[in-house]
Design an enzyme around this catalytic site. Structure first.
Site, PDB file in Angstrom:
ATOM      1  N   PHE A  76      44.523  56.421 118.370  1.00  0.00           N
ATOM      2  CA  PHE A  76      43.583  55.802 117.442  1.00  0.00           C
ATOM      3  C   PHE A  76      42.314  55.435 118.191  1.00  0.00           C
ATOM      4  O   PHE A  76      42.297  55.351 119.425  1.00  0.00           O
ATOM      5  CB  PHE A  76      44.184  54.524 116.838  1.00  0.00           C
ATOM      6  CG  PHE A  76      44.972  54.732 115.581  1.00  0.00           C
ATOM      7  CD1 PHE A  76      44.384  54.609 114.339  1.00  0.00           C
ATOM      8  CD2 PHE A  76      46.324  55.042 115.647  1.00  0.00           C
ATOM      9  CE1 PHE A  76      45.112  54.785 113.177  1.00  0.00           C
ATOM     10  CE2 PHE A  76      47.067  55.222 114.496  1.00  0.00           C
ATOM     11  CZ  PHE A  76      46.455  55.099 113.255  1.00  0.00           C
ATOM     12  N   VAL A 131      38.288  58.345 109.830  1.00  0.00           N
ATOM     13  CA  VAL A 131      39.254  58.409 108.743  1.00  0.00           C
ATOM     14  C   VAL A 131      40.498  59.039 109.353  1.00  0.00           C
ATOM     15  O   VAL A 131      40.476  60.191 109.782  1.00  0.00           O
ATOM     16  CB  VAL A 131      38.733  59.241 107.557  1.00  0.00           C
ATOM     17  CG1 VAL A 131      39.768  59.262 106.433  1.00  0.00           C
ATOM     18  CG2 VAL A 131      37.410  58.686 107.053  1.00  0.00           C
ATOM     19  N   SER A 132      41.570  58.273 109.431  1.00  0.00           N
ATOM     20  CA  SER A 132      42.743  58.684 110.202  1.00  0.00           C
ATOM     21  C   SER A 132      43.346  59.976 109.670  1.00  0.00           C
ATOM     22  O   SER A 132      43.189  60.335 108.499  1.00  0.00           O
ATOM     23  CB  SER A 132      43.796  57.588 110.182  1.00  0.00           C
ATOM     24  OG  SER A 132      43.309  56.398 110.748  1.00  0.00           O
ATOM     25  N   ALA A 133      44.076  60.672 110.545  1.00  0.00           N
ATOM     26  CA  ALA A 133      44.757  61.908 110.165  1.00  0.00           C
ATOM     27  C   ALA A 133      45.779  61.627 109.071  1.00  0.00           C
ATOM     28  O   ALA A 133      46.539  60.654 109.162  1.00  0.00           O
ATOM     29  CB  ALA A 133      45.432  62.528 111.380  1.00  0.00           C
ATOM     30  N   ARG A 159      41.504  61.518  99.528  1.00  0.00           N
ATOM     31  CA  ARG A 159      40.865  61.282 100.821  1.00  0.00           C
ATOM     32  C   ARG A 159      39.389  61.674 100.800  1.00  0.00           C
ATOM     33  O   ARG A 159      38.554  61.059 101.470  1.00  0.00           O
ATOM     34  CB  ARG A 159      41.604  62.074 101.899  1.00  0.00           C
ATOM     35  CG  ARG A 159      41.166  61.752 103.334  1.00  0.00           C
ATOM     36  CD  ARG A 159      41.976  62.584 104.306  1.00  0.00           C
ATOM     37  NE  ARG A 159      41.778  62.191 105.695  1.00  0.00           N
ATOM     38  CZ  ARG A 159      41.445  63.030 106.667  1.00  0.00           C
ATOM     39  NH1 ARG A 159      41.254  64.308 106.402  1.00  0.00           N
ATOM     40  NH2 ARG A 159      41.313  62.598 107.902  1.00  0.00           N
TER      41      ARG A 159
END
Length: 410
Positions: free
Chosen positions: A224, A80-82, A48
């Site tokens: 989101f 940047v998504s969890a 990530r």
């Protein structure tokens, strides 16, 4: 697992990054979001940290969202998504070697993970409306084993027909409806994973084809960055200031009178308890909220951080399901059921003279406990054309087509 280090991913492959990534993966396993070795291998192989801007590198392996772009008013435009949510969506989509996958909403990391999972014989296309986001995705993917991901600037509502049909479509922006183009571009037997807003509540859903319609399920709470674009259904709803720091958000519902809410809030809080107790690990609140959103015509989410003490309006952390009359506001609350700190009782708090409203809420909490608790949960059917008439335990959600019908088992 063996740590994989690829040329082109820079400092993200350093030992310290590898250790932090490994710790994150173990955290995801322990939480239950990460279930399969295939997805774990992808998370290990695609660090990530390579996709988080350098100035935010300290957050790269935290199990939380990293916002990478905001509007002038502070509204998040890209992220940047969890990791917990990314892992959960990958598990749901379950992409296989050689498949074609479309991602709606870009950034790089999700696309690279998908590309790793479909392998060299697969194909990943990622679409985003924002040129900055597209440029960042191209830049972070360049020189990596995932650089053959097709990155497209465009309105994700339209999907991307050139690479269709897709075995899987993953939507990584908050949607307020299912777009017809997504259904049109799914291959037979394809899967659609989408964070969908239902009566103001974000839920992560998976849709698969079933006898001329699509069946959805999942129900995990999620949030989101909202979908953008001229034609995007924003589902902005209506917001009412109820008291200092407290607001009511109403979507797809009859609207209250603002003066009625503020007038009700001036009454002290009273509480009525249902006798329905739950364990903290049962995670019942998402389903209880869905139940109430189905059975109430007047439904909203009461949000905010009340001052400590006193008898003012006090929603639960994360929000409370709420309903109202012309004189009274009622909402779900909870209290400890014993001294263990692990069991809680559902109840209703209300402000105003209508005690009958509070009784109706507790009746519905008991109805959920008696008829739905421990069951399979609701079904969500997606109909491209005419939907059947809903029953008393069903609700048509949203407007227009495709139509969503949420139904509880009898």
């Amino acid at each position: 697992m063996t740590t994989v280090r690829y040329p082109g991913v820079g400092d993200a492959a350093s030992p310290s990054h590898s250790e932090r990534n490994a710790a994150l993966i173990e955290d995801l396993r322990a939480s239950g979001w990460l279930r399969t070795d295939r997805v774990a291998d992808a998370l290990e192989a695609v660090p990530r940290g390579h996709f988080v801007p350098p100035e935010l590198s300290g957050q790269a392996y935290a199990n939380e969202v990293v916002f990478t772009k905001r509007d002038v008013d502070g509204t998040a435009l890209s992220s940047v998504s969890a990791p917990w949510l990314v892992a959960g969506m990958l598990e749901r989509l379950a992409p296989r070697e050689g498949e074609r996958v479309l991602e709606i909403g870009s950034g790089g990391w999700n696309a690279a993970l998908l590309r790793h999972l479909v392998g060299a014989d697969g194909r990943v296309t990622t679409v985003d409306i924002d040129s900055d986001v597209v440029d960042r995705a191209v830049r972070t993917l360049a020189g990596t084993p995932w650089q053959d991901v097709r990155v497209v600037q465009g309105d994700g509502r339209a999907g991307f027909r050139d690479d269709a049909p897709y075995d899987g479509i993953m939507v990584t922006v908050q949607a307020s409806r299912i777009e017809p183009a997504w259904l049109d571009q799914l291959a037979s037997g394809g899967r659609l994973v989408v964070p969908l807003r239902l009566r103001g509540m974000g839920r992560l859903l998976t849709f698969t084809a079933e006898n001329g319609h699509w069946r959805g399920g999942g129900w995990e709470q999620c949030g989101f960055v909202r979908m953008r674009g001229e034609g995007a259904a924003q589902d902005t709803g209506a917001t009412y200031q109820v008291a200092d720091g407290i607001r009511l958000r109403v979507h797809d519902s009859a609207l209250p009178e603002a003066s009625a809410l503020t007038g009700a809030a001036q009454h002290g809080r009273r509480e009525l308890w249902s006798g329905v107790t739950v364990g903290i690990t049962e995670r019942t609140r998402p389903l209880v909220d869905l139940w109430l959103a189905t059975v109430w015509d007047r439904y909203g989410r009461l949000l905010g951080d009340p001052p400590s003490g006193g008898d003012g309006v006090a929603p639960l952390p994360g929000g409370s399901s709420a309903t109202w009359t012309s004189t009274t506001l009622a909402y779900v609350t909870m209290r400890a059921a014993d001294d263990s700190g692990t069991r809680f009782e559902y109840g209703v708090a209300w402000h105003g003279p209508d005690a009958g409203l509070a009784e109706q809420v507790t009746d519905q909490l008991r109805a959920w406990d008696q008829r739905q608790r421990g069951g399979q949960g609701p079904s969500l059917m997606l109909y491209r054309d005419q939907a059947p008439s809903p029953s008393t335990t069903a609700r048509v959600l949203g407007h227009g087509t495709p139509r969503l019908v949420l139904t509880w088992p009898r």
